[in-house]
Design a protein around this motif. Structure first.
Motif, mmCIF file in Angstrom:
data_model
loop_
_atom_site.group_PDB
_atom_site.id
_atom_site.type_symbol
_atom_site.label_atom_id
_atom_site.label_comp_id
_atom_site.label_asym_id
_atom_site.label_seq_id
_atom_site.Cartn_x
_atom_site.Cartn_y
_atom_site.Cartn_z
ATOM 1 N N LEU A 50 -10.302 18.943 -35.670
ATOM 2 C CA LEU A 50 -11.674 19.042 -35.192
ATOM 3 C C LEU A 50 -12.353 20.204 -35.908
ATOM 4 O O LEU A 50 -11.693 21.055 -36.510
ATOM 5 C CB LEU A 50 -11.727 19.265 -33.680
ATOM 6 N N VAL A 51 -13.685 20.247 -35.826
ATOM 7 C CA VAL A 51 -14.429 21.359 -36.422
ATOM 8 C C VAL A 51 -15.420 21.935 -35.419
ATOM 9 O O VAL A 51 -15.920 21.235 -34.536
ATOM 10 C CB VAL A 51 -15.180 20.932 -37.705
ATOM 11 N N THR A 52 -15.671 23.227 -35.553
ATOM 12 C CA THR A 52 -16.679 23.916 -34.754
ATOM 13 C C THR A 52 -17.183 25.092 -35.591
ATOM 14 O O THR A 52 -16.862 25.194 -36.773
ATOM 15 C CB THR A 52 -16.094 24.383 -33.401
ATOM 16 N N SER A 53 -17.988 25.953 -35.003
ATOM 17 C CA SER A 53 -18.458 27.115 -35.754
ATOM 18 C C SER A 53 -17.401 28.213 -35.719
ATOM 19 O O SER A 53 -16.606 28.304 -34.778
ATOM 20 C CB SER A 53 -19.778 27.640 -35.181
ATOM 21 N N ALA A 54 -17.392 29.050 -36.738
ATOM 22 C CA ALA A 54 -16.433 30.151 -36.790
ATOM 23 C C ALA A 54 -16.654 31.121 -35.637
ATOM 24 O O ALA A 54 -15.700 31.677 -35.080
ATOM 25 C CB ALA A 54 -16.548 30.881 -38.126
ATOM 26 N N VAL A 55 -17.914 31.345 -35.266
ATOM 27 C CA VAL A 55 -18.224 32.251 -34.161
ATOM 28 C C VAL A 55 -17.579 31.768 -32.871
ATOM 29 O O VAL A 55 -17.056 32.565 -32.081
ATOM 30 C CB VAL A 55 -19.748 32.382 -33.992
ATOM 31 N N CYS A 56 -17.586 30.468 -32.649
ATOM 32 C CA CYS A 56 -16.986 29.907 -31.440
ATOM 33 C C CYS A 56 -15.482 30.139 -31.383
ATOM 34 O O CYS A 56 -14.916 30.359 -30.309
ATOM 35 C CB CYS A 56 -17.242 28.396 -31.381
ATOM 36 N N ALA A 57 -14.825 30.077 -32.528
ATOM 37 C CA ALA A 57 -13.366 30.063 -32.565
ATOM 38 C C ALA A 57 -12.725 31.436 -32.644
ATOM 39 O O ALA A 57 -11.504 31.541 -32.695
ATOM 40 C CB ALA A 57 -12.901 29.203 -33.738
ATOM 41 N N LYS A 58 -13.527 32.491 -32.650
ATOM 42 C CA LYS A 58 -12.943 33.830 -32.622
ATOM 43 C C LYS A 58 -12.386 34.107 -31.230
ATOM 44 O O LYS A 58 -13.064 33.890 -30.222
ATOM 45 C CB LYS A 58 -13.999 34.878 -32.969
ATOM 46 N N SER A 59 -11.178 34.607 -31.168
ATOM 47 C CA SER A 59 -10.505 34.756 -29.877
ATOM 48 C C SER A 59 -10.658 36.140 -29.246
ATOM 49 O O SER A 59 -10.250 36.339 -28.100
ATOM 50 C CB SER A 59 -9.011 34.449 -30.042
ATOM 51 N N ASN A 60 -11.258 37.093 -29.969
ATOM 52 C CA ASN A 60 -11.294 38.464 -29.440
ATOM 53 C C ASN A 60 -12.092 38.570 -28.144
ATOM 54 O O ASN A 60 -11.668 39.244 -27.193
ATOM 55 C CB ASN A 60 -11.841 39.434 -30.492
ATOM 56 N N TYR A 61 -13.257 37.897 -28.080
ATOM 57 C CA TYR A 61 -14.058 38.015 -26.863
ATOM 58 C C TYR A 61 -13.423 37.314 -25.659
ATOM 59 O O TYR A 61 -13.255 37.935 -24.603
ATOM 60 C CB TYR A 61 -15.479 37.500 -27.087
ATOM 61 N N PRO A 62 -13.054 36.034 -25.751
ATOM 62 C CA PRO A 62 -12.448 35.407 -24.571
ATOM 63 C C PRO A 62 -11.149 36.084 -24.128
ATOM 64 O O PRO A 62 -10.869 36.153 -22.930
ATOM 65 C CB PRO A 62 -12.202 33.955 -25.017
ATOM 66 N N ALA A 63 -10.396 36.612 -25.077
ATOM 67 C CA ALA A 63 -9.156 37.295 -24.703
ATOM 68 C C ALA A 63 -9.444 38.572 -23.918
ATOM 69 O O ALA A 63 -8.744 38.902 -22.952
ATOM 70 C CB ALA A 63 -8.334 37.614 -25.949
ATOM 71 N N SER A 64 -10.511 39.289 -24.322
ATOM 72 C CA SER A 64 -10.856 40.521 -23.622
ATOM 73 C C SER A 64 -11.460 40.253 -22.253
ATOM 74 O O SER A 64 -11.295 41.044 -21.322
ATOM 75 C CB SER A 64 -11.829 41.353 -24.463
ATOM 76 N N LYS A 65 -12.143 39.128 -22.118
ATOM 77 C CA LYS A 65 -12.817 38.821 -20.852
ATOM 78 C C LYS A 65 -11.893 38.135 -19.844
ATOM 79 O O LYS A 65 -11.896 38.461 -18.658
ATOM 80 C CB LYS A 65 -14.040 37.941 -21.097
ATOM 81 N N TYR A 66 -11.093 37.177 -20.328
ATOM 82 C CA TYR A 66 -10.293 36.358 -19.418
ATOM 83 C C TYR A 66 -8.804 36.687 -19.454
ATOM 84 O O TYR A 66 -8.039 36.227 -18.616
ATOM 85 C CB TYR A 66 -10.475 34.872 -19.741
ATOM 86 N N GLY A 67 -8.369 37.456 -20.441
ATOM 87 C CA GLY A 67 -6.957 37.777 -20.576
ATOM 88 C C GLY A 67 -6.330 37.043 -21.744
ATOM 89 O O GLY A 67 -6.897 36.086 -22.291
ATOM 90 N N GLN A 68 -5.166 37.491 -22.137
ATOM 91 C CA GLN A 68 -4.480 36.869 -23.261
ATOM 92 C C GLN A 68 -4.169 35.407 -22.969
ATOM 93 O O GLN A 68 -3.860 35.034 -21.835
ATOM 94 C CB GLN A 68 -3.183 37.630 -23.563
ATOM 95 N N GLY A 69 -4.237 34.610 -23.993
ATOM 96 C CA GLY A 69 -4.002 33.181 -23.821
ATOM 97 C C GLY A 69 -4.103 32.472 -25.152
ATOM 98 O O GLY A 69 -3.687 33.002 -26.183
#
Length: 303
Positions: A90-109
């Protein structure tokens, strides 16, 4: 390109047209700017459907859109849309696929792909929803595109299908549309028009060298809830025996002269948008998917 895949594409688009509202017209406001700055990395969540809002029939009927979710001990949290190219890619935008923000907000995953008709648009779908584990994300920040590879394969049928990629350049006169999945209960199918170079270049000089397509402001655009991008931009092929709807681009970042808009704090109705041209990445997508590039593209001109 198999006859079965072509038939699935045609049937799906026909159902989508019959079950949806008419697309909005596009306006082309002039944007005067002497300097610009690139928006900062996204720091907010994309608002998505809740139980109190009805899902747009247009979005519910689309076969090639999935949801990109962050999976952590607290559950699944939606980030963006992801467009299905093959059963495992699948494809999406690079901004969407960066994991630093969701990891900091919701926890490692880790990332998950959800394909359920309504669940793919929910901010927090139920834990029982089927989710595919993402095993690799190839991010190209220069062109703002991410290629996602999942474990296993999506089963195609009446509700799910891949989309072909247009191999032709987009002309100024080409009619294009995008699905706005950040507001799945609103007007979800919007017409977009390619901007002229003279109007786009002040915002992002030399943007064509990075395989970006600049699109003009859309009537009613809301930078604050649609800043991550990741949604498919489609065109309509004139190839008689080919797919009718084809993938042209992936929505990207808005470029604005307003500082608050650059940080998704306030809206800028005159901001131009710079989107990834998917055709420029076909060879790389095919390599990751383990298929031939020819099997992914439609050679028909865009109407």
């Amino acid at each position: 390109m198999t006859h079965t895949r072509k038939l699935l594409l045609f049937i799906a688009l026909l159902l989508a047209v019959l079950s949806s509202v008419v697309a909005q017209d596009v306006t082309t406001p002039e944007a005067e700017a002497s300097e610009t700055a690139e928006p900062a990395d996204a720091t907010l969540d994309n608002p998505t459907i809740t139980s109190e809002k009805a899902l747009s029939p247009r979005l519910k009927s689309v076969r090639f859109i999935a949801g990109l979710f962050w999976a952590s001990p607290s559950g699944l949290q939606r980030r963006c849309a992801a467009t299905i190219i093959t059963s495992n890619t699948l494809v999406t935008s690079a901004v969407c696929a960066k994991s630093n923000y969701p990891a900091s907000k919701y926890g490692q995953g880790g990332w998950r792909i959800v394909t359920g008709a309504e669940e793919r648009y929910m901010q927090t779908p139920p834990n029982s929803v089927q989710a595919y584990v993402v095993k690799n994300v190839d991010i190209d920040e220069c062109s703002n595109i991410a290629i996602i590879q999942i474990e296993g394969n999506i089963s195609f049928g009446g509700s799910l299908m891949p989309v072909f990629i247009s191999s032709h350049p987009v002309s100024q006169a080409s009619t294009m549309y995008t699905f706005k999945t950040s507001d799945p209960s609103g007007n979800s199918f919007l017409g977009v028009t390619q901007g002229v170079t003279a109007a786009c270049d002040p915002y992002l000089p030399g943007y064509t060298d990075s395989n970006f397509m600049c699109t003009q402001p859309i009537l009613g655009q809301t930078v604050t809830d649609d800043y991550l991008g990741g949604d498919p931009i489609i065109g309509f092929s004139t190839q008689p025996d080919g797919p009718l709807a084809v993938l042209v681009g992936i929505t990207g970042l808005y470029y604005s002269t307003l500082e608050d808009a650059q940080h998704a704090i306030s809206n800028d109705a005159t901001a131009y948008r710079f989107n990834a041209i998917v055709a420029a990445h076909v060879t790389h997508i095919a390599t990751i998917a383990g298929v031939s590039a020819e099997s992914l593209v439609s050679t028909g001109d865009l109407g």
